[in-house]
Motif scaffolding. Sequence first.
Motif: not given
Ligand code: NDP
Length: 399
Positions: A93, A95-96, A143, A145-146, A172, A174, A224, A226, A274, A306, A309, A311, A314-315
């Motif tokens: 994951g 990509s973002s 990859l 993961l689903a 990664a 969801v 990762v 939380s 989640y 941390g 908020a 990223t 929350f889409r």
């Molecule tokens: P994002 O949605 O920005 O990143 C999640 C990433 O997971 C994306 O790149 C997404 O791909 C990828 N992903 C989702 N489904 C799949 C899949 N089936 N196969 C491969 N990749 C997949 O969220 P965050 O950066 O916030 O989250 C990253 C991690 O941080 C997570 O584990 C989250 O639980 C954890 N976290 C986040 C917090 C927050 O406040 N944001 C706080 C605590 C922990 P795609 O770009 O294609 O959608």
Amino acid sequence: MALQTAALVPATFSVPKEGKCSASFKDSTFFGVSLSDNVKADFSSSALRCKREFNQRTGAVRAQTAATESPAATRSATDGKKTLRKGSVIITGASSGLGLATAKALAETGKWHVIMACRDFLKAERAAKSAGMSKENYTIMHLDLASLDSVRQFVDSYKQSGRPLDVLVCNAAVYQPTAKEPSFTAEGFELSVGTNHLGHFLLSRLLLEDLKQSDYPSKRLIIVGSITGNTNTLAGNVPPKANLGDLRGLAGGLNGLNSSTMIDGGEFDGAKAYKDSKVCNMLTMQEFHRRFHEETGITFASLYPGCIATTGLFREHIPLFRLLFPPFQKYITKGFVSEEEAGKRLAQVVSEPSLTKSGVYWSWNKNSASFENQLSEEASDEEKARKIWELSEKLVGLA
Ligand code: NDP
Ligand code: PMR
């Protein structure tokens, strides 16, 4: 002075009495809570932890110096200086959000080659480019993961590439807080636990041997976690709370046919699914540590980076939540971190010589210093961790 959430809560949000956490966040209701206790709970023992961490740090630095004798370090023929080869790190994951920020932080050092393990190749390529990552520092590999087939294909391709594996980051995830009905992975597991936990479980198990083979001074598997899966915090007490129960839904395969879609056997709730998946992530890390740390020397770690908020996590939340969540975290809870800062934190867990202790759930205090955090009772339940491991093995076809 106690900060009140009510200060930023708009008229459309209901604010029940302090301490009562009965509101459902499916309906996007916020509730009023004095945050002063939570801040204390999160950081009260930070001074003690800092001291402990300093002691560990000095020990870890010594260990690192000794470890540079490993074959991963070669002596230059011209000046005789030792240089460590580039480390290879897989980040799922990437990509973002956090994954991308971590990839960028590591790539920028010039010491890491980042394998961005992503489900959307083009999105990942665009993200790497716009983050300014230079081509020689990353490779994108597909990859999803689903899909357990995709996980197996990814592992095969990685093994065929001949690259060593020094660090694996299971990042990664969801999050489906507004879903009324469950959705499913290719194998028919509820999507959040299927992706966030089961996909990563299979991936880590299949790549463990490669990590074990690594001659890098410090090899690591990071999953990762939380705060919201930890019910020993205020954030973890926002309903719906994580609760794995007696694991009857997981035992039944989370498919909604002959079993519930939820680990505890209850009604589907995307936000809870989640949080449950994050508890599984933190328990899995500890179970890896108990089973494999001594034998393999791999460092197993989890973290709460941390509240990032902004990223894509929350889409699927309602627009009002996405608008108010960043300022709420910035000014009320003060738990907000930027993607860049969070990326630096995860990059530390990947590469800092001071963070080699295994079995740890890292967090950062308000001065951005790392400390070993306490997990909730459920997120540190050894018996549950063992059962989840065994049930997950069956579900992903390893047992
Ligand atoms: P994002 O949605 O920005 O990143 C999640 C990433 O997971 C994306 O790149 C997404 O791909 C990828 N992903 C989702 N489904 C799949 C899949 N089936 N196969 C491969 N990749 C997949 O969220 P965050 O950066 O916030 O989250 C990253 C991690 O941080 C997570 O584990 C989250 O639980 C954890 N976290 C986040 C917090 C927050 O406040 N944001 C706080 C605590 C922990 P795609 O770009 O294609 O959608
Ligand atoms: Mg939460 C110090 C208090 C704190 C922190 C650090 C977080 C982090 N949150 C805190 C408090 C509160 N939150 C309070 C008091 C409320 C009620 C107003 C609240 C609400 C809330 C919602 C509705 N918070 C949320 C949501 C989400 O949908 C997010 C979630 O649970 O995603 C699973 C979330 C989060 N709060 C956090 C963090 C880090 C999240 C993102 C969750 C994660 O990735 O684990």
